[in-house]
Design a protein around this motif. Structure first.
Motif, short mmCIF file in Angstrom:
data_model
loop_
_atom_site.label_atom_id
_atom_site.label_comp_id
_atom_site.label_asym_id
_atom_site.label_seq_id
_atom_site.Cartn_x
_atom_site.Cartn_y
_atom_site.Cartn_z
N ALA A 188 0.82 -1.21 0.00
CA ALA A 188 0.00 0.00 0.00
C ALA A 188 0.85 1.26 0.00
O ALA A 188 0.37 2.34 -0.37
CB ALA A 188 -0.94 0.00 1.21
N ARG A 189 2.10 1.16 0.40
CA ARG A 189 2.97 2.34 0.39
C ARG A 189 3.27 2.81 -1.02
O ARG A 189 3.77 3.92 -1.22
CB ARG A 189 4.27 2.03 1.13
CG ARG A 189 4.05 1.86 2.63
CD ARG A 189 5.31 1.40 3.34
NE ARG A 189 5.02 1.12 4.74
CZ ARG A 189 5.87 0.56 5.59
NH1 ARG A 189 7.07 0.21 5.16
NH2 ARG A 189 5.54 0.35 6.85
N GLU A 190 2.97 1.98 -2.01
CA GLU A 190 3.21 2.36 -3.40
C GLU A 190 2.03 3.09 -4.01
O GLU A 190 2.08 3.48 -5.18
CB GLU A 190 3.52 1.11 -4.24
CG GLU A 190 4.60 0.22 -3.69
CD GLU A 190 5.97 0.89 -3.66
OE1 GLU A 190 6.15 1.93 -4.33
OE2 GLU A 190 6.86 0.38 -2.97
N ILE A 191 0.94 3.29 -3.25
CA ILE A 191 -0.27 3.88 -3.82
C ILE A 191 0.01 5.25 -4.42
O ILE A 191 -0.47 5.58 -5.50
CB ILE A 191 -1.39 3.95 -2.76
CG1 ILE A 191 -2.02 2.55 -2.61
CG2 ILE A 191 -2.44 4.98 -3.12
CD1 ILE A 191 -3.10 2.46 -1.56
N LYS A 192 0.79 6.06 -3.75
CA LYS A 192 1.17 7.36 -4.31
C LYS A 192 2.61 7.27 -4.79
O LYS A 192 3.47 6.79 -4.06
CB LYS A 192 1.02 8.47 -3.25
CG LYS A 192 -0.41 8.65 -2.78
CD LYS A 192 -0.52 9.65 -1.66
CE LYS A 192 0.28 9.23 -0.44
NZ LYS A 192 -0.07 7.90 0.10
N PRO A 193 2.89 7.73 -6.01
CA PRO A 193 4.27 7.66 -6.51
C PRO A 193 5.22 8.42 -5.59
O PRO A 193 5.03 9.61 -5.31
CB PRO A 193 4.18 8.35 -7.88
CG PRO A 193 2.74 8.27 -8.26
CD PRO A 193 1.97 8.33 -6.98
N MET A 227 4.18 12.21 -21.84
CA MET A 227 3.38 12.84 -20.79
C MET A 227 4.22 13.37 -19.64
O MET A 227 3.80 14.28 -18.92
CB MET A 227 2.36 11.83 -20.24
CG MET A 227 1.31 11.38 -21.22
SD MET A 227 0.18 10.17 -20.48
CE MET A 227 -0.54 11.15 -19.14
N GLY A 228 5.39 12.78 -19.44
CA GLY A 228 6.24 13.19 -18.34
C GLY A 228 5.91 12.54 -17.02
O GLY A 228 6.48 12.87 -15.99
N VAL A 229 4.97 11.58 -17.03
CA VAL A 229 4.52 10.96 -15.78
C VAL A 229 5.28 9.66 -15.51
O VAL A 229 5.81 9.02 -16.41
CB VAL A 229 3.01 10.66 -15.80
CG1 VAL A 229 2.22 11.95 -15.91
CG2 VAL A 229 2.65 9.70 -16.93
N LEU A 230 5.31 9.29 -14.24
CA LEU A 230 5.92 8.03 -13.82
C LEU A 230 5.01 6.87 -14.23
O LEU A 230 3.81 6.89 -13.98
CB LEU A 230 6.10 8.03 -12.31
CG LEU A 230 6.70 6.77 -11.69
CD1 LEU A 230 8.17 6.64 -12.07
CD2 LEU A 230 6.56 6.81 -10.16
N ARG A 231 5.62 5.85 -14.85
CA ARG A 231 4.83 4.68 -15.25
C ARG A 231 5.13 3.46 -14.39
O ARG A 231 4.23 2.71 -14.05
CB ARG A 231 5.08 4.36 -16.73
CG ARG A 231 4.42 5.31 -17.68
CD ARG A 231 2.92 5.06 -17.75
NE ARG A 231 2.62 3.87 -18.52
CZ ARG A 231 1.99 2.79 -18.05
NH1 ARG A 231 1.62 2.73 -16.79
NH2 ARG A 231 1.74 1.76 -18.83
N THR A 232 6.40 3.24 -14.05
CA THR A 232 6.74 2.09 -13.23
C THR A 232 7.89 2.42 -12.28
O THR A 232 8.73 3.28 -12.57
CB THR A 232 7.16 0.86 -14.07
OG1 THR A 232 8.36 1.15 -14.78
CG2 THR A 232 6.07 0.44 -15.03
N ILE A 233 7.88 1.73 -11.14
CA ILE A 233 9.05 1.67 -10.27
C ILE A 233 9.43 0.19 -10.20
O ILE A 233 8.60 -0.64 -9.82
CB ILE A 233 8.76 2.21 -8.86
CG1 ILE A 233 8.29 3.67 -8.92
CG2 ILE A 233 10.01 2.10 -7.98
CD1 ILE A 233 7.91 4.24 -7.56
N GLU A 261 3.19 -0.43 -10.97
CA GLU A 261 2.75 0.16 -12.24
C GLU A 261 1.70 1.23 -11.96
O GLU A 261 0.71 0.99 -11.26
CB GLU A 261 2.15 -0.92 -13.14
CG GLU A 261 1.51 -0.38 -14.40
CD GLU A 261 0.61 -1.40 -15.09
OE1 GLU A 261 0.07 -1.07 -16.16
OE2 GLU A 261 0.43 -2.52 -14.55
N TYR A 262 1.89 2.43 -12.52
CA TYR A 262 0.95 3.54 -12.36
C TYR A 262 0.28 3.81 -13.70
O TYR A 262 0.96 4.03 -14.72
CB TYR A 262 1.69 4.78 -11.85
CG TYR A 262 2.37 4.54 -10.52
CD1 TYR A 262 1.67 4.66 -9.34
CD2 TYR A 262 3.70 4.13 -10.47
CE1 TYR A 262 2.27 4.41 -8.12
CE2 TYR A 262 4.31 3.87 -9.26
CZ TYR A 262 3.59 4.01 -8.08
OH TYR A 262 4.20 3.74 -6.87
#
Length: 332
Positions: free
Chosen positions: A125-130, A172-178, A186-187
């Motif tokens: 759940a800590r990954e919910i927000k990038p 888009m400049g957004v984060l897609r994966t860590i 995956e976001y």
């Protein structure tokens, strides 16, 4: 016999395996500059908790596939500032309340008998927000892909933060994966919310297996704030709320004994544990999240209870640290 997962283990293993050869200073500077620009742009687009941000309420429907049948629940967060926030994670048989201020976070959990496996959810759940921490250091930038989409990936240095690959949608400049080892957060489904764009969907993958999913139900800004919501819950344990944490380092981690029954049956397996590394460097609150057999679980707990670490620190001060560790049992 043993392999680890989680923040500590990733940093330890990659510190050994990813020592990169020297490269030319010009190329390194260019790569660092590109990586820092990718990180900064994504922060500006999606960081709901940047200094001066508006208070918000976030609610997501969450689903954990690590149980059979899958378990469904809810995640809520009320954020007033970096010094005042309240989070709840609720499933059948499990409830966690977490409150934070500038230096500490207080956590209380209610877990019914037989639901200890849901402790795995607190890490997912800590990954919910990038989380694109300000102090990430860029090692290099490389091309990557995720499910057919071409991405640009920032590889971070091994320092106080574990080494990860942060991959971005260049358009888009957004984060897609860590990405860290086999685990990928995956976001997806970015939605414009006020001046920000926020991922409506989070998925966490273990290799090709989907283990956790969260779907946005509500994101509201300038919400009324109940100050009592930010008071530490009765009986809560205090942990560090720190963006400059240095992770525990193992000092003595002997292997577990191989259980006789499983050895005679020529059986291999693994145990996933939750534990707290205290300021004394010893392990506390060891709990089996999942285990192939009861015997493997008991042997893993017995061994981990003897482990010692150099404690985690926040700005040089020792702090308790929650973590997962995986103990593998294999016969050769």
């Amino acid at each position: 016999m043993r392999a680890y997962t989680g923040t500590l283990s990733l940093a330890l293993m990659l510190a050994v395996t990813l020592l990169l050869p020297p490269i030319r200073a010009v190329a390194k500077d260019s790569s660092q500059q590109e990586g820092e620009l990718l990180l900064q742009k994504a922060r500006e687009l999606s960081n709901l908790r940047a200094p001066g941000s508006r208070p918000y309420r976030l609610r997501m429907h969450v689903r954990y596939m690590g149980s059979e049948p899958p378990t469904e629940g809810a995640y809520t967060e009320v954020w007033a500032s970096r010094e005042q926030w309240h989070r709840e994670l609720v499933f059948a048989g499990f409830k966690q309340i977490e409150v934070g201020d500038q230096q500490k976070r207080w956590v209380t959990r209610k877990i019914q008998a037989g639901f200890g496996r849901l402790l795995a959810i607190i890490f997912l759940a800590r990954e919910i927000k990038p989380n694109l921490y300000d102090r990430l250091e860029v090692s290099k930038v490389k091309d990557g892909q995720w499910r057919g989409q071409r991405l640009r990936c920032v590889v971070t240095k091994l320092d106080k933060f574990p080494q990860r690959n942060y991959c971005f949608d260049s358009a888009m400049g957004v984060l897609r994966t860590i990405q860290r080892q086999k685990e990928v957060a995956e976001y997806a489904d970015y939605t414009a919310v006020g001046t920000k764009t926020f991922p409506s969907t989070l998925r966490v993958w273990d290799g090709n297996r989907l283990t956790f999913e969260a779907k946005l139900e509500e994101l509201t800004f300038d919400v009324p704030l109940d100050r009592e919501l930010f008071a530490p819950p009765p009986g809560a344990i205090a942990l560090a709320n720190c963006d400059d944490i240095e992770y525990p380092k193992p000092l003595h981690t002997p292997d577990p004994s191989f259980p006789i029954r499983e050895r005679n049956a020529r059986q291999s397996g693994k145990t996933l544990l939750y534990m707290v590394v205290g300021t004394d460097g010893h392990t506390h609150d060891i709990t089996v999240i999942d285990s192939t057999t009861v015997g493997f679980g008991e042997a893993a707990v017995e061994a981990v209870a003897t482990w010692t670490f150099k404690p985690a620190t926040c700005h040089g001060t020792s702090v308790p640290f929650e973590m997962r560790t995986e103990v593998n049992f294999r016969l050769y």
